[in-house]
Scaffold this active site. Structure first.
Site, short mmCIF file in Angstrom:
data_model
loop_
_atom_site.label_atom_id
_atom_site.label_comp_id
_atom_site.label_asym_id
_atom_site.label_seq_id
_atom_site.Cartn_x
_atom_site.Cartn_y
_atom_site.Cartn_z
N SER A 29 -2.01 -41.07 75.70
CA SER A 29 -1.18 -39.94 75.25
C SER A 29 0.31 -40.21 75.45
CB SER A 29 -1.56 -38.67 76.01
OG SER A 29 -2.93 -38.42 75.86
N GLU A 39 -2.72 -52.03 72.58
CA GLU A 39 -3.78 -51.33 73.29
C GLU A 39 -5.01 -52.22 73.25
OE1 GLU A 39 -4.47 -48.22 75.02
OE2 GLU A 39 -6.33 -49.37 75.22
N CYS A 75 -7.33 -39.73 78.21
CA CYS A 75 -7.44 -38.30 77.85
C CYS A 75 -8.34 -38.09 76.64
CB CYS A 75 -6.05 -37.72 77.58
SG CYS A 75 -6.12 -36.05 76.92
N CYS A 115 -10.03 -35.92 79.39
CA CYS A 115 -9.87 -34.48 79.12
C CYS A 115 -10.65 -33.99 77.90
CB CYS A 115 -8.40 -34.16 78.87
SG CYS A 115 -7.26 -35.04 79.93
N LYS A 147 -14.51 -34.41 78.13
CA LYS A 147 -14.90 -33.55 79.26
C LYS A 147 -14.91 -32.08 78.84
CE LYS A 147 -12.03 -31.53 81.45
NZ LYS A 147 -11.11 -32.01 82.45
N ALA A 173 -1.99 -56.80 76.57
CA ALA A 173 -0.64 -57.35 76.66
C ALA A 173 -0.17 -57.26 78.10
CB ALA A 173 0.30 -56.56 75.76
N TYR A 192 -10.87 -32.97 91.22
CA TYR A 192 -11.02 -32.39 89.88
C TYR A 192 -12.32 -32.89 89.22
CZ TYR A 192 -5.91 -31.45 89.06
OH TYR A 192 -4.62 -31.01 89.07
N ILE A 193 -12.43 -34.22 89.17
CA ILE A 193 -13.49 -34.79 88.34
C ILE A 193 -14.85 -34.47 88.93
CG2 ILE A 193 -14.46 -36.99 87.49
CD1 ILE A 193 -11.61 -38.02 87.20
N GLU A 204 -15.56 -30.67 88.35
CA GLU A 204 -15.77 -30.35 86.93
C GLU A 204 -17.14 -30.86 86.46
OE1 GLU A 204 -11.16 -30.16 85.36
OE2 GLU A 204 -12.29 -31.97 84.93
N THR A 226 -2.11 -35.41 81.56
CA THR A 226 -1.71 -35.81 80.21
C THR A 226 -0.37 -35.22 79.77
OG1 THR A 226 -4.00 -36.11 79.58
CG2 THR A 226 -2.44 -35.76 77.78
N HIS A 261 -5.11 -3.85 78.46
CA HIS A 261 -6.34 -3.26 78.97
C HIS A 261 -7.40 -3.19 77.88
CE1 HIS A 261 -8.72 -0.81 81.66
NE2 HIS A 261 -8.94 0.05 80.66
N GLU A 297 -5.13 -8.43 83.40
CA GLU A 297 -4.22 -7.31 83.63
C GLU A 297 -3.96 -7.12 85.13
OE1 GLU A 297 -5.71 -3.17 82.98
OE2 GLU A 297 -7.56 -4.15 82.36
P1 NDP Z 1 -8.97 -36.91 93.18
O1 NDP Z 1 -8.01 -37.79 93.87
O2 NDP Z 1 -8.55 -35.56 92.74
O3 NDP Z 1 -10.29 -36.76 94.05
C1 NDP Z 1 -10.94 -37.84 94.63
C2 NDP Z 1 -11.99 -37.30 95.55
O4 NDP Z 1 -12.78 -38.36 96.04
C3 NDP Z 1 -11.40 -36.58 96.75
O5 NDP Z 1 -12.21 -35.47 97.01
C4 NDP Z 1 -11.50 -37.63 97.84
O6 NDP Z 1 -11.62 -37.08 99.13
C5 NDP Z 1 -12.78 -38.32 97.47
N1 NDP Z 1 -12.86 -39.68 97.94
C6 NDP Z 1 -11.95 -40.67 97.83
N2 NDP Z 1 -12.40 -41.81 98.38
C7 NDP Z 1 -13.63 -41.55 98.84
C8 NDP Z 1 -14.61 -42.31 99.51
N3 NDP Z 1 -14.39 -43.60 99.82
N4 NDP Z 1 -15.77 -41.72 99.87
C9 NDP Z 1 -15.97 -40.42 99.56
N5 NDP Z 1 -15.10 -39.65 98.92
C10 NDP Z 1 -13.93 -40.20 98.57
O7 NDP Z 1 -9.46 -37.80 91.98
P2 NDP Z 1 -10.28 -37.48 90.68
O8 NDP Z 1 -10.94 -38.76 90.37
O9 NDP Z 1 -11.12 -36.26 90.80
O10 NDP Z 1 -9.15 -37.17 89.63
C11 NDP Z 1 -8.08 -38.09 89.44
C12 NDP Z 1 -6.90 -37.40 88.85
O11 NDP Z 1 -7.15 -37.16 87.49
C13 NDP Z 1 -6.58 -36.05 89.44
O12 NDP Z 1 -5.78 -36.14 90.57
C14 NDP Z 1 -5.88 -35.38 88.31
O13 NDP Z 1 -4.52 -35.68 88.39
C15 NDP Z 1 -6.50 -35.98 87.09
N6 NDP Z 1 -7.47 -35.06 86.48
C16 NDP Z 1 -7.04 -33.86 86.02
C17 NDP Z 1 -7.93 -32.97 85.46
C18 NDP Z 1 -7.45 -31.65 84.98
O14 NDP Z 1 -6.26 -31.49 84.82
N7 NDP Z 1 -8.32 -30.69 84.77
C19 NDP Z 1 -9.34 -33.29 85.32
C20 NDP Z 1 -9.70 -34.57 85.85
C21 NDP Z 1 -8.78 -35.41 86.41
P3 NDP Z 1 -10.35 -36.58 99.99
O15 NDP Z 1 -9.99 -35.22 99.45
O16 NDP Z 1 -10.87 -36.52 101.38
O17 NDP Z 1 -9.29 -37.60 99.79
#
Ligand code: NDP
Length: 490
Positions: A15, A35, A43, A48, A51, A115, A178-179, A182, A349, A473, A478
């Site tokens: 993006s 690419e 994304c 995104c 998903k 690249a 997040y991931i 979700e 994104t 309403h 609201e």
């Molecule tokens: P995050 O960094 O948000 O979460 C990673 C998770 O994995 C955390 O809970 C972390 O724990 C855990 N973790 C990391 N290492 C280990 C391990 N060795 N063993 C067990 N657990 C572990 O990453 P995501 O992959 O969920 O998402 C990446 C990014 O992508 C997000 O930060 C966001 O910016 C973007 N994103 C945005 C979305 C949206 O806008 N809706 C949707 C999906 C992704 P701990 O908390 O303890 O570090």
């Protein structure tokens, strides 16, 4: 002045890269983009967009049962993963083509190739061919990472979900970000038995505590078997014969040299996980053992900077593998800029797109434009969704004296259907300036709501501005303009 093949060469067709290339080309610049995967990047192709389509697919289950309460005769139907997946991939093909057409239409030359940087002004393709550019923009994004543990390769990552041959009956999701959250909701909605391990005390670290608490509760109410303070200690293929093989094959033993060596090797490969697929046995830190059709590692993402020639060209790469840039997205090498997830600033994104536009404004329109990373609204597409902008209560409390306005209730639509679901609306207000420092909404459609609330918050709206706004309403949102008394001050 040296002659270059291009004014701008963009590495990465996600993006951010695509937008920067198009907007730069519109200024009259000669632009190329490389690419090595599919145009559209994370994304559009494996993030995104697919998903969100899965979120839609998974939300019908609840919809069917709610419909019955509203008088509709609806049969519980089966979900056909293959039908959805094929449709999804047709849609992704279409979107990829849209991206290509946009670049073509803007006069951007496309190279379907990997690249890397050869020097501050030179790009080298996988086949060794080089091109020069006055400016280079690194927009290579990031990739999911698995934990460094034995047999981690048995697990899948978010990229793989969209290509599964079959929908698993059961899945273990590792992570609490997040991931992880979700996909836990998506999979549960599609009828998959979901277990989630998060190593910390509460999912969605960094978000507002009350919102996290409600989302965790709602996820459990959906049937997600969520374990906090829990991680995997051991995993291997669940096939009994493979486990036996592990017990009986000492490396280099006489047994392994005999006539059955091939068969034994095959079993050992199974133990090592070289044979993909099949159920996976997992032991957790809380001592539980379980077998899952799939294990999804949603344990974070890392910037795509490996073997990019960055450090050799003099570009600083940080501890997490990110390209280090200043507020104009410029690297330590003046001709090279970087935007999006590869810089690991705010990995969203729309932020990458903004960074791309600011780069073009700075470099091609002669108008130095720093990136504004303040008050970015975002949403987590759990069910219910979480929309947020600004500070959490916990962060705001550290900063200054605050008032917290908060309400939680059962929304009309699902309460009528007898569902226990609750929503949360919360405003964090500065006592001194009366400005809204943070707005948090956990509710169906919270992503849509926070986009609009985000405008007011970004404009510096005060609590009294919200109070002056007449409620719409009957809606859930609201409540955001009808909370009169602070629930607490801090
Ligand atoms: P995050 O960094 O948000 O979460 C990673 C998770 O994995 C955390 O809970 C972390 O724990 C855990 N973790 C990391 N290492 C280990 C391990 N060795 N063993 C067990 N657990 C572990 O990453 P995501 O992959 O969920 O998402 C990446 C990014 O992508 C997000 O930060 C966001 O910016 C973007 N994103 C945005 C979305 C949206 O806008 N809706 C949707 C999906 C992704 P701990 O908390 O303890 O570090």
């Amino acid at each position: 002045m040296a002659d270059f093949d291009y004014d701008l060469f963009v590495i990465g067709g996600g993006s951010g890269g695509v937008r920067a290339a198009r907007v730069a080309a519109a200024t009259g610049a000669k632009v190329a983009l490389a690419e090595d995967n599919r145009m559209g990047g994370t994304c559009v192709i494996r993030g995104c967009v697919p998903k969100k389509l899965m979120v839609f697919a998974s939300s019908y289950r609840e919809g069917f049962s709610d419909a019955r309460a509203y008088g509709w005769e609806v049969q519980d139907g089966a979900f056909h993963w293959d039908v959805f997946r094929d449709h999804l991939h047709k849609e992704l093909d279409r979107l990829e083509q849209v991206y290509r057409n946009l670049l073509d239409g803007s006069g951007v030359e496309i190279f379907d190739s990997r690249a890397r940087l050869a020097d501050a002004h030179t790009i080298q393709f996988g086949n060794g061919v080089t091109k020069t550019a006055k400016h280079i923009l690194v927009a290579t994004g990031g990739h999911p990472v698995k934990p460094d543990m034995p047999n981690a390769h048995l697990g899948i990552v978010s990229d793989d979900i969209f290509n599964l041959d079959t929908l698993p009956k059961s899945i273990l999701i590792v992570g609490g970000g997040y991931i992880a959250c979700e996909f836990a909701c998506i999979m549960a909605g599609l009828g998959v038995e979901v277990t989630q391990f998060y190593r910390g005390a509460q999912i969605l670290r960094g978000f507002d505590d009350e919102a996290r608490g409600l989302i965790a509760e709602m996820m459990r109410a959906q049937g997600i078997d969520l374990h906090t303070g829990t991680n995997i200690v051991d995993m291997k293929p669940a096939a009994a014969d493979a486990q036996d093989a592990q017990k009986v094959i000492p490396t280099g033993s006489d047994a392994a040299m005999g006539a059955d060596v091939k068969q034994m090797q095959a079993l050992q490969d199974d133990v090592n996980g070289d044979v993909e697929g099949g159920p996976i046995w997992v032991k957790s830190t809380n001592g539980r053992e379980g077998v899952f059709d799939q294990v999804l590692f949603a344990t974070g993402r890392a910037p795509n900077t490996i073997d990019m020639g960055l450090e050799e060209a003099g570009i600083e790469v940080g501890r997490r593998g990110e390209v280090v840039v200043d507020e104009y997205s410029q690297t330590a090498v003046p001709s090279v800029y970087a935007i999006g997830d590869v810089t690991n600033r705010v990995n969203l994104t729309p932020v990458a797109i903004r960074e791309g536009m600011a780069f073009v404004e700075t470099v091609f329109n002669g108008n130095p434009t720093p990136i504004d990373h303040d008050l970015i609204p975002s949403a987590v597409f759990t069910q219910p969704e979480y929309g947020t902008v600004g500070l959490t209560e916990e962060a705001a409390r550290e900063q200054e004296e605050i008032e917290v306005y908060c309400t939680s209730f059962r929304p009309m639509q699902t309460a009528f259907a007898g569902k226990p679901g609750r929503v949360l609306m919360k405003l964090i207000v500065s006592k001194k300036t009366r400005k809204i420092l943070g707005c948090h909404i956990v509710a169906p459609g919270a992503g849509e709501m926070i986009q609009l609330a985000g405008i007011a918050v970004k404009m510096g709206a005060t609590k009294e501005d919200f109070d002056r706004t007449v409620a719409v309403h009957p809606t859930m949102s609201e409540e955001i303009v009808t909370m009169r008394e602070p629930m607490r001050t801090a």
